[in-house]
Design a protein around this motif. Structure first.
Motif: not given
Ligand code: UD1
Length: 419
Positions: A172-201
């Motif tokens: 939801a946050a990637v196309l929202a207005e402004g900055e989102t901060t998630l704290t106590n976020a999950a740290r699973e390696p799948e989240i890292v891969d997901f962020a990598k894919a999002l950033n590549s987009m």
């Protein structure tokens, strides 16, 4: 109904390649809704949950082509904002389309998601986070209708480090207005891969893999090419197949540093493990040793998805093992089934603690899987047991394992899938 017929007692020996991770592929596929143009996703596992995600993409107006393990998706505008009930009910990850559609279209309709029956599995964290970003979600008792006139970045604290909620809010946050901060976020390696894919987009996501993730909203995402990370739980399951059969198995295309909590416990059971940058070899001891106390935790702790396979393996270990399930409330259906095979497992503390009294060997039986990883555990137990085991399964195993029976057969397992 699927039926896995297993003649136990043969050793698992040889080499297998591990495919892409289900739990990384699912949010990445949902994220394609946010993009425009063509994306090519390599190393995509051919499993039931991915097929459901692809059907959802098609319903939303995307063109898709799934050849081998490469998924190509073309997005030229989204033409629907509802997820059909029949698809939403097939898997829990359908809920990820809530964040994706709110992000892209500011509108979504979806019923409560399905998935494995392993506890309450609430979605309150997803809903609270989306509301904090300005979405209004109304539940008419059957369907949740979400709308967001404006979707704004927010500071969101997650009471639990939920994998699904972290992903949904990132979507939801990637196309929202402004900055989102998630704290106590999950740290699973799948989240890292997901962020990598999002950033590549074209998204701006920082901090994935830590418990604070910061997302700066952008106006648009474009198509991408991405290779899905190796499946950690498939890696663990195949390692267990060798551990349970006194075997010797090498796995290629794996990421050893992502599965440390699994290999550390296999070492504790007396397995020898040789690690190379993208491969793992496990040589099992003649008799595995018990593990006095194992607790399931969020990453980097021991993963709940490996709890059932470890319960199965420890059923024939020397000594008494105790495993405590701390993530899900009712992830214990496999215990009674393993007991039908001669295991001595008792449950305590509301069925969240397994006390496993190891014995030299299990025997074959007709057993039924109650969920995906529980089903895998029964198959593993069958491989190590004396005689024939039949695991009846309502399609759970195929939701997470691509060609499990064929792969195990190729390394010496006597296992056949009858449909
Ligand atoms: C994901 C994985 C699943 C794994 C689990 C835990 C996918 C597709 N599935 O599931 O294989 O077993 O992580 O590692 O990635 N919770 C709430 N409220 C919420 C959401 C979660 O209380 O809104 C609780 C759950 O009841 C559970 C804990 O948080 O006790 C963790 O669940 P979560 O991480 O959300 O699991 P999933 O994302 O469903």
């Amino acid at each position: 109904m699927h039926k896995y017929r297993i003649r136990g007692g043969t050793r698992i020996r040889g080499v297998l390649n591990v495919g892409g991770g289900k739990n990384a592929a699912l949010p990445i596929i949902a994220a394609l809704v946010l993009s425009e143009g063509e994306s090519v996703i390599h190393n995509c596992p051919r499993i039931a949950d991915i097929e459901v995600s692809i059907e959802i993409l098609r319903h939303l107006g995307c063109r898709t082509d799934f050849a081998g393990n490469t998924l190509t998706v073309n997005v030229q505008g989204i033409t629907a904002t509802d997820i059909p009930d029949v698809l939403a009910k097939k898997m829990r990850s359908s809920i990820l389309f809530m964040g994706a559609l709110l992000g892209k279209c500011r509108e979504v309709s979806i019923c409560s998601p399905g998935g494995c029956n392993i506890g309450l599995r609430p979605i309150d964290l997803h809903l609270h986070g989306l509301s904090a970003m300005g979405a209004v979600i109304e539940d008419d008792g059957v369907t949740m209708h979400g709308k967001a006139d404006t979707l704004k970045g927010a500071f969101i604290y997650l009471r639990e480090a939920s994998v699904g909620a972290t992903e949904n809010l990132m979507l939801a946050a990637v196309l929202a207005e402004g900055e989102t901060t998630l704290t106590n976020a999950a740290r699973e390696p799948e989240i890292v891969d997901f962020a990598k894919a999002l950033n590549s987009m074209g998204a701006i996501v920082r901090g994935a893999g830590t418990s604070t993730i910061r997302i700066t909203g952008v106006k648009k995402l474009h198509g991408t090419t991405h290779r899905i990370m190796p499946d950690r739980i498939v890696t663990g399951t195949y390692l267990m197949s060798a551990a349970i059969t006194c075997g010797d198995l090498t796995l290629n295309h794996v990421n050893p540093s992502d599965v440390k909590a699994i290999t550390a416990n296999l070492l504790a059971m007396g397995c020898r493990i040789d690690e190379k940058p993208a491969s793992l070899r496990l040589r099992a001891p003649r008799v595995p040793m018990a593990i006095p106390h194992l607790i399931t935790e969020a990453h980097p702790g021991f993963p709940t998805d490996m709890q059932a396979p470890f319960v199965a393996a420890l059923a024939t270990a020397k000594g008494v093992s105790v495993i405590e399930e701390r993530i899900f409330e009712s992830r214990a259906a496999h215990a009674a089934e393993l007991n039908k095979m001669g295991a001595r497992i008792t449950l305590a503390s509301d069925e969240r603690v397994f006390v496993i009294n190891g014995r030299p060997r299990l025997h074959g039986a007709v057993v039924e899987s109650g969920d995906l990883r529980g089903g895998a555990a029964l198959i593993l137990a069958g491989l190590g047991a004396e005689g024939e085991t039949v695991v009846t399964d309502k399609g759970y195993v195929a939701r997470g394992y691509d060609g499990l029976a064929e792969n195990l057969r190729s390394v010496g397992g006597e296992i056949w899938l009858e449909q």
